[in-house]
Enzyme design. Structure first.
Site, PDB file in Angstrom:
ATOM      1  N   SER A  22      20.135  15.227  52.993  1.00  0.00           N
ATOM      2  CA  SER A  22      21.487  15.537  53.457  1.00  0.00           C
ATOM      3  C   SER A  22      22.575  15.247  52.421  1.00  0.00           C
ATOM      4  O   SER A  22      23.529  16.027  52.312  1.00  0.00           O
ATOM      5  CB  SER A  22      21.782  14.800  54.771  1.00  0.00           C
ATOM      6  N   THR A  67      19.615   9.788  61.236  1.00  0.00           N
ATOM      7  CA  THR A  67      18.218  10.190  61.129  1.00  0.00           C
ATOM      8  C   THR A  67      17.342   9.043  61.615  1.00  0.00           C
ATOM      9  O   THR A  67      17.849   8.038  62.137  1.00  0.00           O
ATOM     10  CB  THR A  67      17.886  10.656  59.683  1.00  0.00           C
ATOM     11  N   LYS A  71      18.254   8.188  66.103  1.00  0.00           N
ATOM     12  CA  LYS A  71      18.756   9.347  66.864  1.00  0.00           C
ATOM     13  C   LYS A  71      18.812   9.125  68.381  1.00  0.00           C
ATOM     14  O   LYS A  71      19.710   9.630  69.042  1.00  0.00           O
ATOM     15  CB  LYS A  71      17.916  10.583  66.548  1.00  0.00           C
ATOM     16  N   ASN A  92      22.358  13.700  66.366  1.00  0.00           N
ATOM     17  CA  ASN A  92      22.201  13.682  64.902  1.00  0.00           C
ATOM     18  C   ASN A  92      23.533  13.808  64.173  1.00  0.00           C
ATOM     19  O   ASN A  92      23.566  13.746  62.948  1.00  0.00           O
ATOM     20  CB  ASN A  92      21.215  14.760  64.438  1.00  0.00           C
ATOM     21  N   ASP A 108      20.424  20.318  66.132  1.00  0.00           N
ATOM     22  CA  ASP A 108      19.088  20.859  65.817  1.00  0.00           C
ATOM     23  C   ASP A 108      18.810  22.166  66.570  1.00  0.00           C
ATOM     24  O   ASP A 108      18.102  23.041  66.058  1.00  0.00           O
ATOM     25  CB  ASP A 108      17.999  19.830  66.140  1.00  0.00           C
ATOM     26  N   GLY A 134       3.245  20.769  69.635  1.00  0.00           N
ATOM     27  CA  GLY A 134       3.924  19.478  69.508  1.00  0.00           C
ATOM     28  C   GLY A 134       4.889  19.246  70.664  1.00  0.00           C
ATOM     29  O   GLY A 134       5.369  20.212  71.299  1.00  0.00           O
ATOM     30  N   GLY A 137      10.239  14.787  69.063  1.00  0.00           N
ATOM     31  CA  GLY A 137      11.690  14.994  69.036  1.00  0.00           C
ATOM     32  C   GLY A 137      12.072  16.409  68.641  1.00  0.00           C
ATOM     33  O   GLY A 137      12.929  17.036  69.279  1.00  0.00           O
ATOM     34  N   ILE A 226       8.376  24.092  61.276  1.00  0.00           N
ATOM     35  CA  ILE A 226       9.610  23.354  60.989  1.00  0.00           C
ATOM     36  C   ILE A 226       9.389  22.269  59.941  1.00  0.00           C
ATOM     37  O   ILE A 226      10.334  21.680  59.442  1.00  0.00           O
ATOM     38  CB  ILE A 226      10.303  22.799  62.245  1.00  0.00           C
ATOM     39  N   GLY A 249      10.741  25.779  57.384  1.00  0.00           N
ATOM     40  CA  GLY A 249      11.605  24.793  58.039  1.00  0.00           C
ATOM     41  C   GLY A 249      12.885  24.457  57.294  1.00  0.00           C
ATOM     42  O   GLY A 249      13.760  23.781  57.845  1.00  0.00           O
TER      43      GLY A 249
HETATM   44  N1  LIG Z   1      13.265  21.549  59.611  1.00  0.00           N
HETATM   45  C1  LIG Z   1      13.973  20.583  60.151  1.00  0.00           C
HETATM   46  O1  LIG Z   1      15.207  20.591  60.118  1.00  0.00           O
HETATM   47  C2  LIG Z   1      13.249  19.478  60.865  1.00  0.00           C
HETATM   48  C3  LIG Z   1      13.936  18.719  61.854  1.00  0.00           C
HETATM   49  C4  LIG Z   1      13.241  17.683  62.491  1.00  0.00           C
HETATM   50  C5  LIG Z   1      11.915  17.423  62.146  1.00  0.00           C
HETATM   51  N2  LIG Z   1      11.293  18.175  61.188  1.00  0.00           N
HETATM   52  C6  LIG Z   1       9.868  17.928  60.857  1.00  0.00           C
HETATM   53  O2  LIG Z   1       9.121  18.110  62.043  1.00  0.00           O
HETATM   54  C7  LIG Z   1       7.978  17.251  62.059  1.00  0.00           C
HETATM   55  C8  LIG Z   1       7.905  16.529  63.399  1.00  0.00           C
HETATM   56  O3  LIG Z   1       9.064  15.706  63.568  1.00  0.00           O
HETATM   57  P1  LIG Z   1       9.393  14.993  64.968  1.00  0.00           P
HETATM   58  O4  LIG Z   1      10.658  14.254  64.781  1.00  0.00           O
HETATM   59  O5  LIG Z   1       9.265  15.931  66.118  1.00  0.00           O
HETATM   60  O6  LIG Z   1       8.174  13.926  65.052  1.00  0.00           O
HETATM   61  P2  LIG Z   1       7.643  13.141  66.331  1.00  0.00           P
HETATM   62  O7  LIG Z   1       8.680  13.008  67.373  1.00  0.00           O
HETATM   63  O8  LIG Z   1       6.995  11.914  65.781  1.00  0.00           O
HETATM   64  O9  LIG Z   1       6.469  14.110  66.926  1.00  0.00           O
HETATM   65  C9  LIG Z   1       5.310  14.357  66.189  1.00  0.00           C
HETATM   66  C10 LIG Z   1       4.461  15.417  66.894  1.00  0.00           C
HETATM   67  O10 LIG Z   1       3.304  15.682  66.078  1.00  0.00           O
HETATM   68  C11 LIG Z   1       2.119  15.424  66.837  1.00  0.00           C
HETATM   69  N3  LIG Z   1       1.089  14.867  65.971  1.00  0.00           N
HETATM   70  C12 LIG Z   1       1.268  13.956  64.983  1.00  0.00           C
HETATM   71  N4  LIG Z   1       0.082  13.665  64.400  1.00  0.00           N
HETATM   72  C13 LIG Z   1      -0.857  14.402  65.054  1.00  0.00           C
HETATM   73  C14 LIG Z   1      -2.275  14.543  64.923  1.00  0.00           C
HETATM   74  N5  LIG Z   1      -2.970  13.848  63.998  1.00  0.00           N
HETATM   75  N6  LIG Z   1      -2.917  15.407  65.741  1.00  0.00           N
HETATM   76  C15 LIG Z   1      -2.223  16.113  66.682  1.00  0.00           C
HETATM   77  N7  LIG Z   1      -0.887  16.025  66.863  1.00  0.00           N
HETATM   78  C16 LIG Z   1      -0.221  15.168  66.050  1.00  0.00           C
HETATM   79  C17 LIG Z   1       2.537  14.446  67.910  1.00  0.00           C
HETATM   80  O11 LIG Z   1       1.631  14.510  68.979  1.00  0.00           O
HETATM   81  P3  LIG Z   1       1.536  13.264  70.041  1.00  0.00           P
HETATM   82  O12 LIG Z   1       2.657  13.450  71.016  1.00  0.00           O
HETATM   83  O13 LIG Z   1       0.189  13.425  70.635  1.00  0.00           O
HETATM   84  O14 LIG Z   1       1.675  12.002  69.212  1.00  0.00           O
HETATM   85  C18 LIG Z   1       3.932  15.001  68.270  1.00  0.00           C
HETATM   86  O15 LIG Z   1       3.816  16.131  69.090  1.00  0.00           O
HETATM   87  C19 LIG Z   1       8.156  16.342  60.837  1.00  0.00           C
HETATM   88  O16 LIG Z   1       7.339  16.850  59.801  1.00  0.00           O
HETATM   89  C20 LIG Z   1       9.612  16.481  60.459  1.00  0.00           C
HETATM   90  O17 LIG Z   1       9.838  16.309  59.084  1.00  0.00           O
HETATM   91  C21 LIG Z   1      11.929  19.201  60.556  1.00  0.00           C
END
Ligand SMILES: NC(=O)c1ccc[n+]([C@@H]2O[C@H](COP(=O)([O-])OP(=O)(O)OC[C@H]3O[C@@H](n4cnc5c(N)ncnc54)[C@H](OP(=O)(O)O)[C@@H]3O)[C@@H](O)[C@H]2O)c1
Length: 287
Positions: A22, A67, A71, A92, A108, A134, A137, A226, A249
């Site tokens: 950011s 972040t 959040k 955010n 978002d 997924g 968040g 993403i 993403g």
């Molecule tokens: N492009 C953008 O602007 C943006 C914005 C936000 C986030 N992101 C990216 O999005 C990704 C997720 O972020 P988040 O904040 O949503 O994370 P989060 O809240 O921690 O959620 C992670 C998700 O991934 C799943 N997961 C993780 N490890 C796994 C595995 N080994 N097998 C199966 N499922 C698995 C989790 O499943 P469970 O529920 O079963 O644990 C959950 O659904 C990150 O890479 C982040 O960098 C990008």
């Protein structure tokens, strides 16, 4: 960059915060608009979040982004929360109002929608159910965005079923149904779908790869990831090889920053090819 006595300030609070792109993003817009302003990383421990937020008006900050891990917690610490943030359960962006109170929002949903519109302009939201992988968040933002875009059928796939159930219960509307599936049903889930969105951290650098067979997915369905480190994930590479429209993403990251910048600095935040190129340079794997 020249700092003067009148420099306008904003920043990003996180713990840790050094990985955040950011400052680069907002620094680009400040430079492009020739604004006497600065956007700085603010490493804030979770225990200090409330005091740090309340210090924003005292220190003359226009506001900040939030972040991980702040959040969710910030939602109950600010004075006003917009409906999007309340719906997702996370904020955010914080804007300091004229009276020093704190207004929070979540951009978002906006970032997801704008990115999809830009990178998959011909996607037909009535072409079939949207599959969301997924339930964390970012899945909440993606699901809310798809509902707002007019998608009426969402198939949610998550490892932890309970988390998906809570998301579905909180976000489903009378017009949009959300069904929950396990990874073992992925072939049937992809069949007939009109869009595939990965919101899991699978495929991100340092995380296990996301390995799914895309052959049941109709070729007309765009594939969105993403995750943006790496920019072209294995999922996107496989989708591109099959001929799907692919949506990375990075665009979501760029677009989610716009409302905050415009509120703090009263200037346009343009998502341009030049901006993308500047950010892409920072995503190259370390050598
Ligand atoms: N492009 C953008 O602007 C943006 C914005 C936000 C986030 N992101 C990216 O999005 C990704 C997720 O972020 P988040 O904040 O949503 O994370 P989060 O809240 O921690 O959620 C992670 C998700 O991934 C799943 N997961 C993780 N490890 C796994 C595995 N080994 N097998 C199966 N499922 C698995 C989790 O499943 P469970 O529920 O079963 O644990 C959950 O659904 C990150 O890479 C982040 O960098 C990008």
């Amino acid at each position: 960059m020249k700092i003067t006595g009148a420099t306008r300030l904003a920043g990003i609070m996180g713990w840790p915060v050094a990985h955040s792109r950011s400052p680069l993003l907002h620094g680009f817009w400040l430079h492009e608009n020739r604004i006497d302003g600065a956007y700085v990383p603010l490493p804030v421990r979770p225990a200090d979040l409330e005091r740090a937020l309340r210090a924003l008006p005292i220190l003359g900050f226009r506001g900040c982004n939030l972040t991980i891990p702040h959040k969710q917690e910030a939602l109950r610490l600010v004075d006003r929360v917009d409906p999007a943030a309340r719906r997702i359960g996370a904020v955010n962006t914080v804007v300091v109002a004229a009276d020093g109170s704190l207004e929070a929002s979540n951009t978002d949903i906006y970032g997801f929608c704008e990115n999809l519109r830009e990178q998959a302009p011909d996607w037909d939201r009535s072409s079939g159910p949207a599959v969301v992988l997924g339930a964390g968040g970012s899945a909440r933002a993606a699901v809310a965005a798809l509902i707002d875009t007019g998608v009426r059928d969402i198939r949610l796939v998550n490892r932890t079923r309970r988390r998906a159930e809570v998301l579905a219960a909180e976000l489903a509307t009378p017009d949009t149904r959300i069904t929950i599936h396990g990874w073992d049903a992925i072939d049937a889930v992809l069949a007939g779908a009109g869009l595939l969105v990965n919101t899991t951290s699978l495929g991100m650098s340092g995380e296990p790869p996301l390995r799914i067979d895309l052959s049941p997915l109709p070729l007309s369905a765009p594939v969105v990831d993403i995750v943006y480190v790496p920019l072209e994930t294995q999922l996107l590479a496989a989708a591109r090889r099959r001929g799907h429209v692919v949506v990375d993403g990075l665009g979501m990251l760029l677009h989610q920053g716009r409302p905050g910048f415009e509120a703090w600095f009263s200037a346009p935040a343009r998502v341009s090819g030049e901006l993308r190129a500047a950010l892409v340079e920072t995503l190259a794997p370390a050598r």
